[in-house]
Design an enzyme around this catalytic site. Sequence first.
Site, PDB file in Angstrom:
ATOM      1  N   GLU A  61      -9.888-121.530 -29.464  1.00 27.74           N
ATOM      2  CA  GLU A  61      -9.465-122.915 -29.611  1.00 27.74           C
ATOM      3  C   GLU A  61      -9.880-123.736 -28.391  1.00 27.74           C
ATOM      4  O   GLU A  61      -9.884-123.230 -27.264  1.00 27.74           O
ATOM      5  CB  GLU A  61      -7.948-122.984 -29.789  1.00 27.74           C
ATOM      6  CG  GLU A  61      -7.440-122.094 -30.922  1.00 27.74           C
ATOM      7  CD  GLU A  61      -5.920-121.979 -30.964  1.00 27.74           C
ATOM      8  OE1 GLU A  61      -5.236-122.914 -30.468  1.00 27.74           O
ATOM      9  OE2 GLU A  61      -5.414-120.968 -31.483  1.00 27.74           O
ATOM     10  N   GLU A  98      -2.069-131.092 -34.162  1.00 32.04           N
ATOM     11  CA  GLU A  98      -0.876-130.261 -34.295  1.00 32.04           C
ATOM     12  C   GLU A  98       0.194-130.786 -33.359  1.00 32.04           C
ATOM     13  O   GLU A  98      -0.100-131.205 -32.231  1.00 32.04           O
ATOM     14  CB  GLU A  98      -1.198-128.803 -33.934  1.00 32.04           C
ATOM     15  CG  GLU A  98       0.000-127.863 -33.950  1.00 32.04           C
ATOM     16  CD  GLU A  98      -0.358-126.447 -33.503  1.00 32.04           C
ATOM     17  OE1 GLU A  98       0.577-125.649 -33.306  1.00 32.04           O
ATOM     18  OE2 GLU A  98      -1.558-126.155 -33.337  1.00 32.04           O
TER      19      GLU A  98
END
Length: 466
Positions: free
Chosen positions: A270, A381
């Site tokens: 990520e 997120e």
Amino acid sequence: MVFMCWSSNRLCYFDDRRRQHQRNQQRHSTEETRQENFTTMASSWSKISPIIPFCLLASCFFFNMSAVHASKISDRRAVNQTFHPEQELKKLKNIKARLRKSTNLPSRHFRHNFTLTSPSPDGDLIDCVLSHQQPAFDHPLLKGQKPLDPPERPKGVNPTSMIHEDFQLWSLSGNICPDGTIPIRRTREQDVLRASSVRRYGRKSTRHVRRDSSSNGHEHAVGYVSGDQYYGAKASINVWAPKVVNQYEFSLSQMWVISGSFGDDLNTIEAGWQVSPELYGDNYPRFFTYWTTDAYQATGCYNLLCSGFVQTNSRIAIGAAISPTSGYNGGQFDISLLIWKDPKHGNWWLEFGNGVLVGYWPSFLFTHLQNHASMVQFGGEVVNSRPSGSHTATQMGSGHFAGEGFGKASYFRNLQVVDWDNSLIPLSNLKVLADHPNCYDIQGGINNFWGNYFYYGGPGRNVRCP
């Protein structure tokens, strides 16, 4: 010297320039005379308003209650002292051990005090660490090694356009680390103390990442592709400074390169930007990386907080604040990210900006990602801790819904993936999904200028998201 008092509602003066013989007469007065005076004074006080004895009684009452309360507090402290000091001492030892493990001896360090877009500096302490002494080389399989040379870039990336950009607060004032070193944001005691535990510092909370649910308070608005073999991905993301309401929540925008079954064997790589008060102690958007091989349970970490990611760049500090940021109805600032698998050695490399290599994740860190990814995701997120029993007001992206469009909503543009031939290709069959579209939503599209893109984000709590 003159004193004055109130007695029986009459103002009395006592002059210390009395004659000495008067004082002697008072000292030699009989016991009966003193008793008589006392009785007279008591009689005089009895003529005062009843509120005075009431106040005296109240004072005594509250004094006694305060004493009882203080005694209870003292008792509680005494009980606590039977076990808390040991726990605190153990925690302090763990923190110091963690700091010793995560901090290498720097060749030099400096404190950054310059800010461009915020009213106060980010306060980071940046250490310039010899590249072969960075945390990655604490790993048993990397001990004694040095960072690898740059690999072959994917076809479609033009390396001749490499331009270094100063987009972090620590470097905007001209601070740089010399060749042969890498900049590392120093971990301090207060950073570790903010974490839920010393062991969990630098790690995400354990959770599943299926996009058909929002378990453990994590909510998403993402675009994704799956069903093929992926060897990397690329995108440009505009950077914002979303509001995060407390230190137990965060807001991020990132790319996920994923393989595994979404169970305990999940592998992810990520990279993106995030606002995380718990991790960094402030609300700056910061460039970050992450990895895990067991669904965030025991492996992996943010940035360079464990042995794993090998940094090769001396100008980019992972975890440092990004500047400038985008403004609502104002200028838009975006960053480009490219993650791809080196065909020769199999490592996963990260490029940030216009062709600037940051470093790589060694392939041996992973199980499923040793071969290829089975899914790529892009998007936002947040953590919703439901403060006060309602949905959080933590913002995703710009804090505005996708329908507001350019200059107001957050976006990902020029979405691409890397295929088996190490070539950048446009996405096919991009899907978009928002866990809670009344809180944070997403809208995809495609055009000749931006290729595949989407807008996403939202304010969190609102009339449609109570």
